[in-house]
Write a protein that holds these residues in place. Structure first.
Motif, short mmCIF file in Angstrom:
data_model
loop_
_atom_site.label_atom_id
_atom_site.label_comp_id
_atom_site.label_asym_id
_atom_site.label_seq_id
_atom_site.Cartn_x
_atom_site.Cartn_y
_atom_site.Cartn_z
N ARG A 130 -11.82 63.24 6.01
CA ARG A 130 -12.06 64.67 5.81
C ARG A 130 -12.37 65.38 7.12
NH1 ARG A 130 -16.18 65.28 1.33
NH2 ARG A 130 -17.51 64.27 2.87
N THR A 131 -12.91 64.67 8.11
CA THR A 131 -13.28 65.32 9.37
C THR A 131 -12.06 65.74 10.20
OG1 THR A 131 -13.40 63.17 10.53
CG2 THR A 131 -15.42 63.99 9.47
N VAL A 132 -10.88 65.19 9.87
CA VAL A 132 -9.68 65.56 10.64
C VAL A 132 -8.71 66.39 9.81
CG1 VAL A 132 -9.89 63.52 12.09
CG2 VAL A 132 -8.50 63.39 10.02
N VAL A 133 -9.10 66.77 8.60
CA VAL A 133 -8.23 67.55 7.71
C VAL A 133 -8.59 69.02 7.79
CG1 VAL A 133 -7.59 67.95 5.30
CG2 VAL A 133 -7.85 65.62 6.14
N ARG A 134 -7.58 69.87 7.82
CA ARG A 134 -7.78 71.33 7.88
C ARG A 134 -7.23 72.04 6.65
NH1 ARG A 134 -10.67 69.52 10.80
NH2 ARG A 134 -10.95 69.79 13.07
N GLU B 180 -6.69 73.32 3.01
CA GLU B 180 -7.63 73.49 1.91
C GLU B 180 -7.24 72.66 0.68
OE1 GLU B 180 -10.47 74.99 1.87
OE2 GLU B 180 -10.29 75.62 3.95
N ASP B 181 -5.91 72.54 0.41
CA ASP B 181 -5.50 71.79 -0.77
C ASP B 181 -5.85 70.30 -0.64
OD1 ASP B 181 -3.64 71.62 1.29
OD2 ASP B 181 -2.00 71.11 -0.06
N ILE B 182 -5.71 69.77 0.58
CA ILE B 182 -6.05 68.36 0.78
C ILE B 182 -7.56 68.17 0.72
CG2 ILE B 182 -5.88 66.40 2.36
CD1 ILE B 182 -3.34 67.59 3.47
N LEU B 183 -8.31 69.12 1.28
CA LEU B 183 -9.77 69.03 1.21
C LEU B 183 -10.25 69.06 -0.23
CD1 LEU B 183 -10.77 71.38 4.19
CD2 LEU B 183 -11.11 68.89 4.05
N ALA B 184 -9.61 69.88 -1.07
CA ALA B 184 -9.98 69.94 -2.48
C ALA B 184 -9.66 68.62 -3.18
CB ALA B 184 -9.23 71.08 -3.16
N GLU B 185 -8.52 68.00 -2.82
CA GLU B 185 -8.15 66.71 -3.40
C GLU B 185 -9.14 65.63 -3.00
OE1 GLU B 185 -4.12 63.89 -3.59
OE2 GLU B 185 -4.18 65.70 -2.36
N ILE B 186 -9.59 65.68 -1.74
CA ILE B 186 -10.58 64.71 -1.25
C ILE B 186 -11.90 64.88 -1.99
CG2 ILE B 186 -12.02 64.14 0.74
CD1 ILE B 186 -9.56 64.65 2.50
N ALA B 187 -12.33 66.14 -2.17
CA ALA B 187 -13.61 66.40 -2.86
C ALA B 187 -13.55 65.89 -4.29
CB ALA B 187 -13.92 67.89 -2.82
N ALA B 188 -12.42 66.10 -4.98
CA ALA B 188 -12.29 65.64 -6.36
C ALA B 188 -12.32 64.12 -6.42
CB ALA B 188 -11.00 66.18 -6.96
N LEU B 189 -11.63 63.46 -5.49
CA LEU B 189 -11.63 62.00 -5.46
C LEU B 189 -13.02 61.45 -5.21
CD1 LEU B 189 -10.35 59.20 -5.40
CD2 LEU B 189 -9.68 59.64 -3.02
N GLU B 190 -13.73 62.03 -4.26
CA GLU B 190 -15.07 61.54 -3.95
C GLU B 190 -15.99 61.67 -5.16
OE1 GLU B 190 -18.72 62.12 -0.73
OE2 GLU B 190 -16.81 63.15 -0.42
N SER B 191 -15.86 62.77 -5.89
CA SER B 191 -16.68 62.97 -7.08
C SER B 191 -16.37 61.91 -8.14
CB SER B 191 -16.44 64.37 -7.65
OG SER B 191 -17.17 64.55 -8.84
N MET B 192 -15.09 61.64 -8.38
CA MET B 192 -14.71 60.62 -9.37
C MET B 192 -15.18 59.23 -8.93
SD MET B 192 -10.91 61.72 -10.75
CE MET B 192 -10.19 61.96 -9.12
N ALA B 193 -15.02 58.94 -7.64
CA ALA B 193 -15.44 57.63 -7.13
C ALA B 193 -16.95 57.46 -7.25
CB ALA B 193 -15.00 57.46 -5.69
#
Length: 611
Positions: free
Chosen positions: A151-155, A157-170
Motif C-alpha cells: 500500500r505504501t507504493v500504490v497511488r 484509489e481503486d487499488i487502495l480500496a481493494e487493498i483496504a477491503a482485503l485487509e478487512s476480510m483477512a
C-alpha cells in the motif's frame, strides 16, 4: 548445505505459475480438489517466501530481483504480480465466507471416508478443522503484512480500496481462526490405573522403577502444568477431575472445535461460532499444526509490522498460555526421568494404544519448539538431532526400503487418524491422513541445526538435512505441467504404483516451509565457535602488540610505501576487532594477514641489520 533454497524456491515458483495460471485464469485445487486448506496452502506456496524471505519480496515492485520476475513471468511484471496476488487473496477470502459473513474452515475433500458404508453428510464435510484454523493464521498474517507494505507504493484509489477491503476480510478471518484454535483446545483426564494411565506410565518409565513411584514423580513434575490448566477456561468445556492431584492428564489440540466448547465473547464481528463435536482430547498431529500456526502470531515480523489489532492481541494472549502449557507438558513427558528419554524409546506409544515412528517425530517436533525457551544445552540439542537421524533411518529416508516394507506406508498413503465425534452428525466416522513425515523431519532438523553452536554437531545435522532433501528431490513430479512440484512417492519408493499428474498442495506447501526455514538459516549470521573466538582473540592480541611496536620504532616515518603498508595492517586489525564476536573465523584471517605483513617487516629489518 546442498539444498540451495533460493534456486529451489525459484523453480517451485516457476512451476506454480505454469501449473496454476492457465489462459489468464487462476486454477484452484490440485490432486485433492479445492477446499479451505488446500487453497490456502496453494497461496502460501507463493506468499510464504514473498513475506518471510527478504530476497523474495514482491510487495515493493522496484526492489523485485530479475531472477524472481523471470520465474513468475507468466503471472505478469513487477507491478502486475502483486496486484494479481491481491485479487487471488480476495477471491479466497470471499470463497470461504458464507452468506452470513462467517468464515468457513471446513475440511471437505481432505476428509477420508471409509471404503465401505454410508457416504458422509454435508454437515460432516463442512466441519471446521484445526488444520484450516492454523493454515489460515499463517495465510492471513502474510496477507495483512503483504498489503500493508504494498500500500505504501500504490497511488491509484481503486487499488487502495481493494487493498483496504482485503485487509478487512483477512483480519476478520484471522480473528475467527484464533477463536477456532481457542475452542479446539482439549484437556483429557484419566486415572493412573486406567489403560491410558498405564500406557503413559509405561512410556515415561525408562528406568524400570516401581509404578507407584513413577506415578508420584510424574504428578510432581506436572504440578505447575496442572495449576496453569485450571486457569484455561475461556472457550473450553468444563473438565472434570483436573483439580484431583491423584489423576493424570494430557493437553493439546483436538481435530476441531471440541464438544461443549462455549462461544468466546469478542468485540469482533466474526459471525456464528459453530458448535463442536470433536473429542476433547489432544491429537499429536493437530497439536503440532496448531503450535506452528500460533508461533506465527508471536513472530518478529508480526510484532514489527503490528499485524494484530487490540482484540486479536487479547485473544492471542489466551492462545499463548495454551501454547506454553502444551509445549511444557510434552517436553516433560518426552524427557522425563534420568538416563534415557522416553522420546528415545522409539516408536512412541500414545495413550490410546497406537504406536508409530510418526508419533515419535510429532513429539520431537513439540520438544524442538520448546527448546529455545528452555535454553537447551548443546548436549540436549545433539541428543534431539540423534533422534531425528534415527527416525530418518527407520523411515527409509536415509536407508533403502526392502520389499513390502511397512515403513513406506507411513509416507504413502500416510498415517490415518480417526476423527472421534464426526459420526455424531449422522454419517460414518471420518478420518484424516498425514503424509508429511519427510518435510516435517527436514524442517525440525534445520531448526535444531540453526540453534547449535558446536560446529561438529551442526555439520552432522546439516548433513542429515541434505540427505532428507535428496529424498524429497526424488519425490518431485518429473513431467507434465506439474513438474518440479510434489508429491510422487513412487520416485523414492519404486514399489508404490501411484503415478500422479496433479500437484499436492498439502505436500508442496510443506516443502516450501522447509526451504523458507533453510533460507532464513542461511541469512542469519553464523553461530560463533568458542574455540575459534579464543584463537582469533589470541592472534589479534599478538598482532596488535607487534603493530604497536612498529609504531614505537617510528616506522611511519619510513616513506609512503611503509605508511601504506602500516595503514593496511591497521585496517585489518580494526576489521578483525569489529567482527570478532560474530565471525571469529574471518577475524582470524584478518589477524593472520596483519601478522604476516608485520613478520615481513621484522624479517627485512633483520636482513638489513645482518648486512
Amino acid at each position: 548445505m546442498r539444498i540451495q533454497p533460493r534456486q529451489q524456491l525459484l523453480e517451485i515458483w516457476r512451476a506454480i505459475a505454469r501449473t496454476s495460471f492457465e489462459d489468464n485464469q487462476w486454477q484452484w485445487g490440485g490432486r485433492d480438489r479445492s477446499n479451505s486448506i488446500s487453497d490456502a496452502e496453494q497461496l502460501l506456496c507463493l506468499l510464504a517466501p514473498a513475506t518471510e524471505v527478504a530476497a523474495f519480496r514482491l510487495d515493493r515492485p522496484d526492489q523485485t530481483a530479475e531472477d524472481i520476475l523471470d520465474s513468475l513471468r507468466e503471472l505478469g511484471d513487477s507491478v502486475e504480480i502483486p496486484r494479481l496476488i491481491i485479487r487471488l487473496l480476495t477471491d479466497y477470502m470471499k470463497r470461504y465466507t458464507d452468506e452470513s459473513g462467517t468464515p468457513v474452515f471446513s475440511g471437505e475433500s481432505y476428509f477420508v471416508v471409509p471404503e465401505s458404508g454410508q457416504p458422509p453428510t454435508e454437515q460432516q464435510l463442512a466441519l471446521d478443522m484445526v488444520d484450516s484454523f492454523s493454515t489460515s493464521v499463517s495465510l492471513t498474517l502474510a496477507t495483512i503484512g503483504f498489503v500493508r507494505v504494498f500500500r505504501t507504493v500504490v497511488r491509484r484509489e481503486d487499488i487502495l480500496a481493494e487493498i483496504a477491503a482485503l485487509e478487512s476480510m483477512a483480519s476478520t478471518r484471522l480473528t475467527a481462526a484464533i477463536i477456532g484454535l481457542l475452542r479446539s483446545f482439549g484437556i483429557y483426564v484419566f486415572d493412573a490405573d486406567s489403560e491410558e494411565g498405564r500406557r503413559l506410565c509405561r512410556t515415561v518409565n525408562q528406568a524400570g522403577l516401581p509404578e507407584r513411584r513413577v506415578v508420584d514423580d510424574l504428578r510432581d513434575a506436572l504440578r505447575e502444568i496442572r495449576a496453569g490448566l485450571r486457569d484455561v477456561t475461556i472457550g473450553v468445556a468444563p473438565v472434570e477431575g483436573l483439580e484431583n492431584p491423584n489423576r493424570l492428564f494430557e493437553c493439546g489440540w483436538s481435530w476441531g472445535i471440541t464438544k461443549g466448547a462455549p462461544p468466546i465473547e469478542t468485540t469482533a464481528n466474526v459471525g456464528e461460532q459453530r458448535q463442536g463435536v470433536a473429542l476433547a482430547a489432544p491429537y499429536l498431529y493437530f497439536t503440532v499444526l496448531a503450535l506452528d500456526g500460533i508461533e506465527d502470531l508471536f513472530s518478529e515480523r508480526t510484532r514489527i509490522l503490528g499485524l494484530l489489532n487490540d482484540e486479536q492481541v487479547r485473544l492471542a494472549r489466551l492462545l499463548q498460555q495454551r501454547w506454553d502449557l502444551t509445549q511444557q507438558y510434552w517436553s516433560i513427558i518426552a524427557s522425563f526421568g534420568e538416563g534415557r528419554w522416553p522420546l528415545e524409546d522409539i516408536p512412541w506409544q500414545t495413550t490410546d494404544g497406537r504406536e508409530s515412528d510418526y508419533f515419535s517425530l510429532l513429539v520431537t517436533s513439540v520438544m524442538v519448539q520448546d527448546l529455545p525457551g528452555r535454553r537447551a544445552s548443546t548436549a540436549d540439542l545433539t541428543r534431539v538431532g540423534q533422534i531425528l537421524a534415527e527416525l530418518a533411518n527407520r523411515a527409509r529416508i536415509t536407508r533403502r526400503p526392502f520389499e513390502d516394507d511397512p515403513a513406506v506406508l507411513m509416507h504413502s498413503p500416510g498415517v490415518v487418524f480417526e476423527l472421534d465425534g464426526t459420526e455424531e452428525l449422522g454419517g460414518p466416522r471420518l478420518s484424516w491422513v498425514a503424509s508429511d513425515f519427510a518435510p516435517l523431519l527436514l524442517r525440525r532438523a534445520t531448526r535444531i541445526a540453526s540453534m547449535l553452536g558446536d560446529p561438529e554437531a551442526r555439520s552432522s545435522l546439516l548433513q542429515l538435512a541434505d540427505q532428507v532433501w535428496d529424498h524429497l528431490v526424488t519425490r518431485r513430479i518429473k513431467d507434465g505441467t506439474a513438474r518440479d512440484l510434489w508429491d510422487q512417492p513412487s520416485g523414492a519408493f519404486p514399489g508404490r504404483a501411484e503415478n500422479y499428474k496433479l500437484p499436492s498442495w498439502y505436500y508442496t506447501s510443506r516443502v516450501v516451509q522447509c526451504l523458507v526455514a533453510a533460507a532464513n538459516m542461511v541469512s542469519d549470521r553464523p553461530l560463533p565457535s568458542e574455540l575459534l573466538t579464543g584463537l582469533a582473540r589470541d592472534l589479534l592480541s599478538e598482532a596488535e602488540h607487534l603493530f604497536d611496536q612498529e609504531l614505537l620504532r617510528g616506522s611511519t616515518e619510513g616513506g609512503p610505501a611503509m605508511r601504506a603498508t602500516l595503514q593496511e595492517v591497521q585496517t585489518n586489525l580494526q576489521r578483525a576487532r569489529t567482527i570478532m564476536s560474530d565471525r571469529p573465523g574471518s577475524a582470524m584471517v584478518r589477524a593472520s594477514e596483519a601478522l604476516l605483513v608485520l613478520d615481513r617487516l621484522a624479517a627485512a629489518r633483520q636482513d638489513v641489520g645482518a648486512s
